[in-house]
Design an enzyme around this catalytic site. Structure first.
Site, short mmCIF file in Angstrom:
data_model
loop_
_atom_site.label_atom_id
_atom_site.label_comp_id
_atom_site.label_asym_id
_atom_site.label_seq_id
_atom_site.Cartn_x
_atom_site.Cartn_y
_atom_site.Cartn_z
N ASP A 170 0.62 -1.45 0.23
CA ASP A 170 -0.15 -0.28 -0.30
C ASP A 170 0.90 1.05 0.25
O ASP A 170 0.87 2.21 1.16
CB ASP A 170 -1.21 -0.18 1.42
N GLU B 180 0.89 -1.68 13.74
CA GLU B 180 0.39 -0.83 13.38
C GLU B 180 -1.31 -0.75 14.05
O GLU B 180 -2.03 -1.88 14.63
CB GLU B 180 0.03 -1.51 11.49
N GLU C 131 3.24 -8.06 6.57
CA GLU C 131 2.48 -9.29 6.70
C GLU C 131 2.20 -10.28 5.31
O GLU C 131 1.80 -9.90 4.07
CB GLU C 131 1.04 -7.90 6.14
N TYR D 280 -6.29 -3.49 12.59
CA TYR D 280 -7.38 -1.98 11.72
C TYR D 280 -9.23 -2.52 12.55
O TYR D 280 -9.71 -2.00 11.80
CB TYR D 280 -7.56 -1.28 10.76
#
Ligand code: GCB
Length: 677
Positions: A243, A571, A482, A535
């Site tokens: 990303d 994160e 990840e 998230y």
């Protein structure tokens, strides 16, 4: 519409076979080698990759000390304007076919100005250059000081700080080196070549190709679209599963530097302490001399010699040691000694390495720096900015450090690739703790767990550890972000990779960052610290802030219950478009971003009393990504905008970090809260 994804390697069999890679048993997928089929370019890139891998392996025997001026060394930085051309031929191969490196670039076609260091993507108004895939060509003529060439006892080295992704370098039309991978330096000795014609200027040509394949790090695929009712002839795109925008070009300075023929090639300094005595266990490697007489001196900040030796390796003892401490953990953070290595060969060589004396240890619940619990209250960053993309930018670097200190951050992760060594030097000096990550991001496809990928990944770790091993700020290696860690080959892949990294550097813990399910993550057994990204109320349960406490608590309990290893929330965050407001909070507003943080913090505050050893916000600043329907001109999870202006979350996080610093560290006497830095 017909589309095809070109895989660089396609398994002929998914069954693993036993093989050995760098001395460790591993399972590798049998691969049929077929290079990326960007028309016509395949052969060249293919040939380059194979030979580059060999070069890279061979080159690893040498050191990669950051060039520094000294009484015996000169450095000439080639930053500024270079000539530039993108090879937009359908094959992207014209430059090689016509040997553009053999003559001045301007003699083979049009040339534009291109700043170095910078990504080339955002410099012009040319849309096709912004999204260009393939080879671009840089050229610069340099006047080399006559004394560098008249003295046969001088080595002249060209060093590229980093270029993304694959580079070939020629000097006066002769190839001197090639390198696979961005974010890390490479170099070649060119003195002999220049001396062949000392009167002509030194013409440096660098071709850089940003194509990502399933064997590059990060990986990617080239996708061709053959439906002529929808796409122009030869249309293809670069896909990748990470990303951030795949900025390309020469991202860090190109240098020429000199050393004497006999020179200090590498220094390794490993430190520890006991009570008031510090230990610097050092090793010097010398090239170009069969015997070496050395003088090794350790000086304190005031230039006083505190220990010395005449040996190539040994342990220097420092009484009343000043330890290297993180920012906000001590009133004298970032203390650095200077290790001067003086080689008394016929031509003396002097290299001075900054050394911070500190220790790093991990228990089942704590991360210890100098035997004291360290809590990471920090950020994830990117090397990313308007116009220059990933190009090294001193004003931006200094601004970011001022913001980090303003925020009360004591650490960051180099998500998702190694940052410039200049940044690590700043971390050393300011006491900012670093989790140093390699470009192992977006490893999602089973082919990218194959033997070719693993071999390259091991080499990249070699290069990373070789470059960054002496930075006291670096306290942990991250080998990936990840990855698809639930896939079968992830087990031996990460076992091999982590074992290799630990063998390279037994002094630092090793991790990778996971977003996998705790029960199915195949690499987690091998890491020292569990680093988890999540998230909650963003990528799922959108808008439901109330799920965060439950889901985060479950996340921590699951991971700790299975592994009994300390955990870092590596994160968490939410996008916020600056200036968007709503109360009650709604997604993409500044209030929602703050509310997500607040909900996470409540759980961190319970768990940090047990085994959570850090929290790193995603992200320090907004950054550019590939275009897509979930990204509004880039990722907006920054607590600062891309131009480094604070959103509401920045002030909120600042309150927290300073209060954490008050609780967990010793606030320096020179700083008062609220800090006025
Ligand atoms: C992640 C990735 C990071 C992304 C972030 C996001 O898990 O590690 O690279 O930018 O999520 O914002 O989606």
């Amino acid at each position: 519409m017909t589309t095809k994804v070109t895989h660089v390697t396609e398994p002929t069999s998914r069954a693993g076979v036993q093989c050995r890679v760098f001395g460790w048993d591993c399972v590798c997928v049998v691969v049929r080698v077929s290079m990326v089929s960007v028309p016509g370019r395949a052969g060249v890139l293919g040939a380059l990759c194979v030979s580059a891998m060999m070069n890279a392996v061979c080159a690893l025997s040498g050191g990669m000390l950051l060039p520094r001026e000294s009484p015996s060394r000169e450095v000439k930085e080639l930053s500024g304007l270079w000539g530039f051309r993108a090879d937009k031929s359908p094959s992207r191969n014209l430059g090689f076919e016509r040997a553009w490196y053999k003559r001045r670039l301007a003699e083979t076609g049009p040339v534009i100005d291109m700043p170095v260091p910078a990504s080339y993507n955002d410099i012009t108004q040319d849309h096709s250059l912004r999204d260009f895939i393939g080879w671009v060509w840089y050229e610069r003529e340099v006047v080399v000081p006559a004394r560098w060439l008249s003295d046969e006892g001088t080595r002249v080295v060209i060093r590229v700080g980093s270029a993304h992704y694959y580079s070939v370098v020629w000097v006066n039309g002769v190839k001197v080196t090639e390198h696979a991978g961005g974010h890390l330096p490479f170099e070649a000795e060119i003195g002999a070549l220049l001396r062949k014609d000392p009167t002509s200027p030194c013409r440096i040509t660098i071709a850089v190709n940003n194509t990502l394949t399933l064997e590059t790090l990060p990986p990617g695929t080239i996708q061709h679209f053959d439906d002529h009712t929808k796409y122009p002839d030869g249309f293809f795109v670069q896909n990748y599963s990470f990303d951030f925008f795949n900025y390309a070009g020469i991202h860090r300075p190109v240098l020429l530097y000199t050393t004497p023929k006999a020179y200090v090639d590498d220094i390794t300094a490993v430190t520890d302490f006991s009570d008031n005595t510090g230990f610097v266990n050092y090793k010097v490697s010398v090239q170009g001399a069969t015997t070496a007489t050395l003088k090794v001196t350790l000086q304190d900040r005031d230039g006083h010699c505190v220990a010395s030796s005449n040996e190539l390796s040994g342990v220097l003892k420092v009484v009343d040691v000043n330890l290297w401490w993180p920012y906000l953990m001590h009133d004298n953070p970032g203390y650095l000694y200077s290790l001067e290595v003086r080689l008394m060969a016929p031509n003396e060589d002097v290299y001075t390495l900054p050394v911070g004396i500190r220790s790093v240890k991990v228990t089942s619940t704590q991360f210890l720096i100098n035997n004291k619990p360290f809590y990471f209250h920090g950020v994830n960053k990117h090397e990313d900015a308007d116009i220059r993309g990933k190009g090294l930018d001193w004003p931006l670097i200094v601004k970011d450090f001022n913001l980090l200190k303003w925020l009360g951050a004591n650490s960051f992760r180099t998500s998702h690739y190694p940052y410039a060594e200049e940044i690590l030097q700043m971390c050393d000096r300011h006491g900012i703790v670093v989790i140093d990550e390699c470009p192992g991001v977006g490893i999602k496809d089973i082919y990218s767990f194959g033997n070719a990928s693993l071999t390259h990944h091991l080499v990249v770790m070699d290069e990373l550890v070789r470059r960054d091993k002496n930075h006291p700020s670096v306290v942990m290696w991250s080998v990936a972000n990840e990855p698809a860690a639930e896939m079968h080959p992830a087990d031996l892949y990460f076992k091999t990779l982590i074992k290799h990294t630990k063998a390279l550097d037994p002094t630092r813990p090793v991790t990778y960052i996971t977003d996998s399910n705790y029960a199915r993550d195949k690499g987690a057994p091998y890491v020292d610290v569990i680093c988890v990204n999540s998230y909650f109320s963003w990528y799922h349960d959108q808008g439901h802030l109330e799920v965060i406490p439950i889901q985060l608590n479950t996340q921590f309990e699951n991971w700790y219950g299975k592994y009994q290893k300390p955990i870092i929330q590596s994160e968490y965050g939410a996008d916020a478009v600056p200036g968007l407001h709503s109360d009650p909070p709604m997604m993409f507003t500044e209030e929602y971003q703050k509310a997500v943080l607040k909900n996470y913090h409540d759980v961190f505050d319970q768990k940090r009393k047990q085994y959570v050893v850090g929290e790193l916000i995603w992200n320090f600043a907004d950054f550019m990504t590939t275009q897509g329907i979930t990204r509004v001109v880039g990722n907006k999870k920054g607590i600062f905008t891309r131009q480094r202006q604070p959103k509401a979350a920045a002030f909120f996080l600042r309150e927290r970090y300073w209060s954490l610093a008050n609780q967990t560290g010793i606030l320096p006497t020179w700083t008062k809260y609220p800090c006025s830095l």
